[in-house]
Design a protein around this motif. Structure first.
Motif, mmCIF file in Angstrom:
data_model
loop_
_atom_site.group_PDB
_atom_site.id
_atom_site.type_symbol
_atom_site.label_atom_id
_atom_site.label_comp_id
_atom_site.label_asym_id
_atom_site.label_seq_id
_atom_site.Cartn_x
_atom_site.Cartn_y
_atom_site.Cartn_z
ATOM 1 N N TYR A 91 -6.472 2.443 10.229
ATOM 2 C CA TYR A 91 -5.480 3.102 9.390
ATOM 3 C C TYR A 91 -4.585 2.139 8.615
ATOM 4 O O TYR A 91 -3.821 2.595 7.757
ATOM 5 N N ALA A 92 -4.660 0.844 8.876
ATOM 6 C CA ALA A 92 -3.824 -0.107 8.132
ATOM 7 C C ALA A 92 -4.060 -0.022 6.625
ATOM 8 O O ALA A 92 -3.096 0.051 5.849
ATOM 9 N N PRO A 93 -5.316 -0.022 6.141
ATOM 10 C CA PRO A 93 -5.517 0.106 4.695
ATOM 11 C C PRO A 93 -5.555 1.553 4.197
ATOM 12 O O PRO A 93 -5.654 1.779 2.999
ATOM 13 N N VAL A 94 -5.496 2.522 5.124
ATOM 14 C CA VAL A 94 -5.664 3.923 4.750
ATOM 15 C C VAL A 94 -4.348 4.682 4.827
ATOM 16 O O VAL A 94 -3.906 5.312 3.856
ATOM 17 N N THR A 95 -3.711 4.653 6.007
ATOM 18 C CA THR A 95 -2.437 5.342 6.233
ATOM 19 C C THR A 95 -1.510 4.405 7.014
ATOM 20 O O THR A 95 -1.392 4.509 8.242
ATOM 21 N N PRO A 96 -0.838 3.487 6.349
ATOM 22 C CA PRO A 96 -0.050 2.455 7.054
ATOM 23 C C PRO A 96 1.110 2.996 7.875
ATOM 24 O O PRO A 96 1.636 2.272 8.721
ATOM 25 N N MET B 49 -6.325 -5.668 0.174
ATOM 26 C CA MET B 49 -5.649 -5.656 1.466
ATOM 27 C C MET B 49 -6.657 -5.633 2.623
ATOM 28 O O MET B 49 -6.407 -6.212 3.678
ATOM 29 N N ALA B 50 -7.800 -4.978 2.420
ATOM 30 C CA ALA B 50 -8.828 -4.975 3.467
ATOM 31 C C ALA B 50 -9.317 -6.388 3.726
ATOM 32 O O ALA B 50 -9.528 -6.782 4.891
ATOM 33 N N TYR B 51 -9.499 -7.165 2.674
ATOM 34 C CA TYR B 51 -9.888 -8.570 2.840
ATOM 35 C C TYR B 51 -8.795 -9.357 3.555
ATOM 36 O O TYR B 51 -9.075 -10.147 4.471
ATOM 37 N N LEU C 111 0.801 -1.220 0.000
ATOM 38 C CA LEU C 111 0.000 0.000 0.000
ATOM 39 C C LEU C 111 0.837 1.275 0.000
ATOM 40 O O LEU C 111 0.436 2.269 -0.626
ATOM 41 N N VAL C 112 1.962 1.292 0.694
ATOM 42 C CA VAL C 112 2.778 2.510 0.735
ATOM 43 C C VAL C 112 3.258 2.907 -0.662
ATOM 44 O O VAL C 112 3.125 4.079 -1.064
ATOM 45 N N PRO C 113 3.802 1.987 -1.469
ATOM 46 C CA PRO C 113 4.163 2.383 -2.843
ATOM 47 C C PRO C 113 2.964 2.839 -3.672
ATOM 48 O O PRO C 113 3.070 3.798 -4.458
#
Length: 756
Positions: free
Chosen positions: A580-585, A162-164, A120-122
């Motif tokens: 925030y894991a799937p939003v702003t890791p 990633m949410a799944y 997710l960060v990239p």
């Protein structure tokens, strides 16, 4: 909006603070005169004694062995070395399972963080959409969030996948942990030493009888309906006023000891005090004579009140602790309905004696529902009005907000160094200050509700605190923060565009929560191990009150895990991590540091310091599991709403599946494991009874149980109780309710009064 520099300043301040606390602890714990502060649990167990050294007297106070200072970090590996089975034997299952909550956080978030940073960060960083939005306040950290992905982009598929993955992984870990904890609980209950609560139930709402006292009525009811298993009972007295007098006498005695010690050290001068509140005003008198007279006067009042309680029928409450001959008999009674009227003869497992909250046993049962309704209304208004200080905190979190409210401070707060401190440190510490008094208020509300055990008080208070954190600290910070930070955009755009602005602003609140995590979860946890307040109080008591070794033992304050505060605080970190894991890791490493650091700190405290007030056998774990599930569902709903504002309508039905699956998973876990925390299997009870009869064939269980549930204020006097009778020699039939039961096995005859 906190920038990278602001976060760096905050991290530096909090890391230095944490390091200072740890170094101070490492030095102070090595000093002999602090030994009882940092290792009180071993003193209470009788394993550790005060350090004694030959040679100079200074060695009794200061550690002069400089080699020990070179190994000041040894407490860290020592805290991790004790195996969990030994930890359970040493500190109890409640403490051991509490540690596993932090371990659960590591199990969930370490894999999630690795995956989020790899995927997710990239995806977020290369989105490059924030620079194209005018009049939007953001920082470089926000470029790592989902806000940097263009609306309608196919990149959102990465967040959906990633949410799944995050949901399935979290549920898998929760299921495994629930299974482990439930197994440990059943094993703990099966292997635990004999305790009074294993044989006892609390019966409430005993109906009045014109011909029998409460004690006779209880005895007769259980003789008739549990003839083979009833053993004895202890009625409940309303001794709250007596308990207040006992505490008052204890406080007066402490003051008397204090002034007596002062006089012994300086015999020429008699200590003086004033008769007003805390000796601050009023007539000046001789302190020793004054407190001696007050103790004598209070002793007379105590004796009179004790006599009144024991002789006045109105002091007897319609409740009793009933004990049985076997664990099996107690389990049957505690887990079944006693009469056709479900509001009478209500039975539940008795708390262990040290877990009983005696003050609330005197509350009439009918009054309890009214109290709970009033406290529910009070909690609603408290939660609603506390949004005001939360909004104030969010104004502090924004330089623009401070500039608008206090324009004369604008030149000062925009200075480079000052701005970084305000943005990176003050918001977190301000929110923590606002929350200081809240746990005390919520605990008071739980007491008013009428909880009868300390463990249940903690669980009820934790439930209120968790609700408060979710509504005010989390949602309140997001909503008010978004309004403050995007004030210009809110005021100059069409109402239809506001949801999109909020959707973009929500991920940006990660910077505020990062500062809060560092203040509360880094420096705050490090301060826990220093025990500054107990350290000061011990030395004050040791200087002014202690005369004997017993006094010194009482001056120790080992404390205990404050579950009503600490568990909801942990749940905030679970909520933040899942949201925030799937939003702003970028938030996840800060949370992982909190869980790892707390795991080590609290493991040390549980091994060496804390002395738990009660042992519930990890009965709180279903609450922990449910709150993590709530956090997971909130994260899914917020992600669904966020993607909707980003022109990704196809994502809505895909994300909507996740809350449904999560609720289904929770119901599966509830049906599979929760009964282990609510009931005691009859099969296990029978096995335990069989083993007990084999290992202790000559145990006089009635003698063992008859004093277990006597109110503490009666423990030091001769208390009226039924004589211990040999059931084999005296076994009359119970033909009517007027005959007292002496162990009848043939008299289970119906009675004309209600339900018997």
């Amino acid at each position: 909006m906190a920038s990278v520099q602001d976060i760096s300043v905050s991290a530096s301040i909090n890391l230095l603070s944490a390091l200072a606390f740890l170094l101070a602890f490492a030095f102070l714990r090595l000093q002999p005169f602090n030994d009882r502060v940092y290792f009180p649990k071993w003193y209470l167990k009788g394993i550790r004694a005060s350090p004694r050294s030959s040679g100079p007297a200074v060695r009794k106070f200061v550690n002069l062995d400089f080699r020990t200072y070179l190994k000041f970090w040894n407490w860290m590996p020592a805290a991790l070395r004790m195996p969990e089975p030994e930890l359970i034997d040493h500190a109890g299952l409640d403490s051991a399972v509490y540690i596993r909550i932090y371990l659960l956080g590591l199990k969930i978030f370490v894999p999630i963080a690795l995956l989020a940073f790899a995927v997710l960060v990239p995806v977020n960083w290369t989105g490059k959409t924030l620079v194209d939005i005018k009049d939007l306040t953001y920082s470089d950290i926000d470029k790592l969030s989902i806000s940097n992905v263009p609306s309608g982009s196919k990149r959102f598929w990465a967040h959906i996948v990633m949410a799944y993955v995050f949901t399935f992984w979290t549920c898998y870990v929760l299921y495994k942990e629930y299974k482990i904890i439930s197994t440990k609980r059943l094993h703990f209950l099966a292997s635990a030493n004999r305790r009074p609560d294993q044989y006892s139930v609390l019966v409430r709402n005993v109906p009045p009888d014109p011909d029998e006292s409460v004690s006779e009525h209880v005895e007769h009811f259980f003789c008739v309906n549990h003839p083979d298993h009833y053993l004895t009972h202890q009625i409940v007295y309303n001794a709250n006023k007596l308990a207040e007098l006992v505490e008052k006498k204890k406080s007066l005695h402490n003051w008397y000891t204090y002034y007596q010690t002062r006089h012994e050290r300086n015999p020429k001068n008699r200590p003086q005090t004033k008769t007003g509140f805390w000796g601050l005003w009023g007539k000046t008198v001789d302190a020793i004579n004054y407190y001696s007279e007050e103790i004598e006067k209070t002793s007379e009042e105590e004796a009179a009140e004790r006599e009144r309680v024991m002789s006045d029928p109105k002091s007897i409450m319609p409740a009793a602790f009933v004990s049985f001959k076997s664990r099996w008999g107690a389990a049957v009674c505690a887990q079944t309905q006693q009469t056709s009227n479900p509001t009478l003869w209500l039975t539940e497992w008795a708390p262990e004696p040290r877990d009983v909250y005696w003050d609330n046993l005197a509350i009439p049962f009918v009054e309890l529902n009214v109290r709970r309704l009033l406290m529910t209304v009070a909690l609603f208004f408290l939660t609603f009005f506390f949004m005001i200080p939360i909004a104030i905190v969010q104004s502090i979190a924004s330089i623009d907000g401070i500039g608008k409210v206090l324009p004369f401070l604008k030149p000062l707060i925009e200075a480079k160094g000052i701005k970084s401190i305000i943005q990176g440190f003050l918001p977190g510490i301000a929110l923590k200050i606002f929350l200081i008094l809240l746990p005390t208020i919520l605990m008071t509300m739980s007491k008013i509700e009428g909880s009868i055990s300390l463990s249940y008080l903690d669980r009820r208070s934790a439930s209120k605190y968790h609700l408060f954190i979710v509504v005010n600290v989390f949602f309140g910070s997001i909503i008010t923060g978004a309004a403050f930070q995007q004030l210009h955009k809110f005021a100059n755009q069409a109402p239809s565009e506001i949801p999109k602005t909020v959707g973009v602003a929500i991920p940006m609140k990660a910077t505020f929560f990062i500062t809060y995590i560092m203040v509360d979860g880094w420096a705050g946890i490090a301060a826990e191990i220093l025990r500054l307040v107990p350290l000061i109080m011990f030395h004050l008591k040791n200087t002014f009150l202690v005369k004997t070794e017993q006094d010194r033992k009482q001056a120790m304050d080992p404390g205990s895990i404050n579950f009503s505060v600490s568990e909801p605080r942990i749940q905030l970190y679970f909520l933040l991590g899942l949201v925030y894991a799937p939003v702003t890791p970028i938030l996840l490493p800060f949370i992982i540091v909190f869980f790892a650091f707390s795991f080590m700190i609290f493991r040390h405290q549980i091994i060496n310091v804390y002395d738990q007030k009660y042992e519930s056998g990890a009965k709180y774990w279903p609450d922990v599991h449910r709150r993590v599930i709530i956090g997971l569902i909130i994260s899914q709903i917020l992600l669904m709403g966020l993607l909707t504002t980003r022109d990704a309508p196809k994502a809505t039905p895909l994300i909507l599946i996740l809350p449904v699956l999560t609720i289904w998973f929770h119901r599966v876990c509830k049906g599979r494991f929760e009964s282990a925390f609510m009931k005691f299997p009859l099969q296990d009870a029978m096995v335990k009874d069989t083993l007990g009869r084999a290992t202790e064939p000559n145990l006089n269980l009635k003698t063992y149980l008859q004093d277990a549930y006597v109110h503490p204020v009666f423990k030091d006097i001769e208390f009226e109780r039924p004589p211990v009778i040999d059931e084999e020699e005296n076994n009359p039939l119970v033909s009517t309710k007027r005959n007292s039961c002496k162990g009848s096995k043939t008299g289970s005859i119906g009675s004309p009064d209600g339900g018997v």
